[in-house]
Scaffold this motif. Structure first.
Motif: not given
Length: 119
Positions: A94-102, A116-118
């Motif tokens: 799992h990769f979560d960019p940690g930015t809202r909307g990413e 990919q999940f928004s």
């Protein structure tokens, strides 16, 4: 490419008894118009089919970058290790960019499918 399984480790980086290192090759491409600050300990984890979470424990390769900014339209290639219990199934990265909307990205490590999940 292939996910390595390492039961021995090297030097001070050895898995605990009953565990092994899962070492997926990580390739991140920054498609944004600004640098992206990549911190593996915050952005990556592995889950098994029972929902157990395994965090980054090692970066066993000698790549040029472990964390820090990835330039706009630049990329990062690295192997990053996770200590997981032996015998677990259904591992996904799992990769979560940690930015809202990413978008978060999930990679099935056994089937090599990704989603990919928004947020």
């Amino acid at each position: 490419s292939e996910v390595r399984r390492d039961e021995q480790g090297a030097g001070p980086l050895t898995p605990r008894s009953g565990y092994l290192f899962i070492v997926p090759p990580i390739v991140l491409k920054n498609k944004q118009g600004k640098p992206f600050d990549f911190i593996p300990f915050l952005h990556l984890h592995i889950k098994d089919e029972d929902g157990n979470v395994y965090n980054v424990v090692a970066v066993p390769s000698e790549g040029s970058q472990l964390s820090g900014p990835i330039p706009s339209h630049g990329s990062l290639r690295e192997e990053i290790g996770f200590e997981v219990a032996q015998g677990v199934r259904g591992l996904s990265l799992h990769f979560d960019p940690g930015t809202r909307g990413e978008q978060a990205v999930v990679v099935d490590l056994e089937q090599k499918h990704w989603w990919q999940f928004s947020k």
